[in-house]
Enzyme design. Structure first.
Site, PDB file in Angstrom:
ATOM      1  N   ASP A  51       0.863  -1.206  -0.085  1.00 32.46           N
ATOM      2  CA  ASP A  51      -0.128  -0.013   0.001  1.00 32.46           C
ATOM      3  C   ASP A  51       1.078   1.289   0.181  1.00 32.46           C
ATOM      4  OD1 ASP A  51      -2.600  -1.379   0.591  1.00 32.46           O
ATOM      5  OD2 ASP A  51      -1.826  -1.951   2.357  1.00 32.46           O
ATOM      6  N   ASP A  53       0.494   4.844   1.728  1.00 36.64           N
ATOM      7  CA  ASP A  53      -0.079   5.733   2.669  1.00 36.64           C
ATOM      8  C   ASP A  53       0.465   7.182   2.527  1.00 36.64           C
ATOM      9  OD1 ASP A  53      -1.745   3.443   3.324  1.00 36.64           O
ATOM     10  OD2 ASP A  53      -0.478   2.822   5.017  1.00 36.64           O
ATOM     11  N   ASP A 129       4.958   4.309  15.666  1.00 32.48           N
ATOM     12  CA  ASP A 129       5.167   3.266  16.538  1.00 32.48           C
ATOM     13  C   ASP A 129       7.027   2.911  16.440  1.00 32.48           C
ATOM     14  OD1 ASP A 129       5.212   2.119  13.843  1.00 32.48           O
ATOM     15  OD2 ASP A 129       3.548   0.570  14.436  1.00 32.48           O
TER      16      ASP A 129
END
Length: 423
Positions: A51, A53, A129
């Site tokens: 993907d 993003d 994160d």
């Protein structure tokens, strides 16, 4: 720190054209916008991103005004999906540290309840994160933006949580699962507290919604590194938090037969994914829960229940226990039940019943499961696996003779067994 195009591996032609167009349109409207996270990480590692993003300074409502096909989703974490037919590109607004407002709530354990406090690019970096997921790429300038040492950790192949590791795991315990998934997928080491704290904080997963844990479990074991990830779940004592039924089975697996079944199934799944083939969540759970289903089925039979009824009782009990942890949708659990239920029917070799079974829509999955059992050491089904392989390879015209000969061999075998018993 800005790293110019001449000093990294990302080439413009590797960028998704739609994502590139969205970024350019956002920048033209006066907003910062970049590719971010896993796609940047994978491009720098020479991998193909799944993907693309985007992170931007535009708020979700502003994104919707710029793009007519944008839809806003999420309450805990609000963002925009810009659609192209059935496909979409995800656009998230830069986040800031939590405050005391309704948009930035955490509970008593430190878990994030709402995450809609918007901020700047520099603030957003600290909300991500892992350092390797906090890299930004600007396709217009060609620069990579690294504010937190992500490029260095990529070079050293290590996974490092941003900020205080304990706080980050309390904010979202699923980060522990993500850490193991990335470690397996990328062949990275968990750095210091990032790995060490998982041993003592795994119990926090019990507070995560079962529906979310189901999704995370599929990501873990359908990642293309399923067996390696499974071993990491064992190593860091998270298996019992996700798959207590499986963990119990392994604890009683004295001869290692069940472990061999798991390894074969997950390794085969990894190979299928590498070849671009589809995989079935229902098949995965059929394997993960089989040992306990089989054990409880035998116990039910000893109490006088017929085989199929005993299987139904065992399957219901085991699935109920697992669904409390990971909310397996019925569309999958029903197929799992079918795979288990067809196992006994592989013993029948008369032409009529064999043909009916062969035409069953779950035949292939059930047959593959049967042969996995045989290959893992279940000798009781080894002959059935071989016979059904022959049945599939035999032409329809010759199958009646195959079934007839099989019946003769079985009758002869039964007579010999009775004769030996009489002696």
């Amino acid at each position: 720190m800005r790293i110019p195009a001449s000093e990294h591996k990302i080439a413009q032609e590797q960028i998704c054209e739609r994502a590139d167009a969205i970024i350019r349109k956002l920048q033209k409207a006066g907003f910062e916008a970049y590719l971010v996270g896993g796609c940047v990480r994978d491009l720098l590692l020479g991998l193909t991103p799944k993907d693309f993003d985007i992170a931007t300074g535009a708020h979700p409502e502003q994104v919707r005004k710029i793009f007519s096909s944008a839809r806003l989703i999420g309450r805990r974490f609000r963002l925009a999906h810009i659609y192209y037919g059935r496909d979409y590109i995800e656009v998230a607004t830069f986040r800031a540290p939590h405050d005391e407002s309704a948009q930035g709530q955490v509970n008593e354990q430190g878990r994030i309840l709402h995450d809609n406090v918007y901020g700047s690019l520099e603030e957003d970096v600290w909300r991500r994160d892992f350092t390797i997921n906090a890299l930004f790429y600007d396709p217009v300038s060609g620069d990579v933006l690294d504010y937190i040492g992500g490029m260095q950790d990529l070079a050293k192949r290590r996974l490092h949580l941003i900020g205080d590791a304990e706080q980050r795991y309390r904010e979202d315990p699923v980060r522990m699962l993500r850490a193991l998934r990335f470690a397996a997928k990328l062949d990275f080491e968990l750095d210091g507290p990032t790995g060490e704290l998982i041993y003592s904080m795994g119990s926090l997963l019990h507070g995560v919604a079962p529906a979310r844990l189901f999704d995370e479990l599929l990501k873990l074991l359908h990642s293309g590194q399923g067996w390696k990830t499974f071993l990491l779940l064992e190593q860091y004592h998270l298996l019992s938090a996700l798959l207590p039924v499986t963990a119990t089975s392994l604890a009683h697996d004295v001869d290692g037969q069940y472990r061999k079944l798991l390894q074969s199934a997950l390794t085969n799944t990894d190979h299928r994914l590498a070849e671009g083939k589809s995989v079935m969540p229902a098949f995965l759970f059929a394997v993960l829960l089989w040992e306990q289903v089989h054990t409880q089925m035998v116990q039910a039979q000893l109490k006088g229940h017929p085989e199929l009824q005993a299987l139904h009782i065992a399957a219901t009990d085991v699935l109920r226990d697992q669904v409390k942890i990971t909310a397996i949708p019925r569309r999958f659990s029903n197929v799992t039940r079918e795979i288990w239920g067809l196992q006994a029917r592989f013993r029948h070799r008369d032409l009529r019943r064999a043909t009916i079974l062969f035409n069953n829509p779950r035949f292939r999955a059930a047959y593959d499961f049967l042969c996995l059992r045989a290959n893992s050491g279940e000798t009781i089904v080894a002959d059935d696996c071989e016979w059904w392989r022959s049945f599939q390879e035999t032409s329809p015209e010759d199958r009646p003779m195959l079934c007839k000969n099989s019946g003769k061999k079985r009758r002869t075998k039964r007579k010999k067994t009775k004769s030996v018993a009489a002696e």
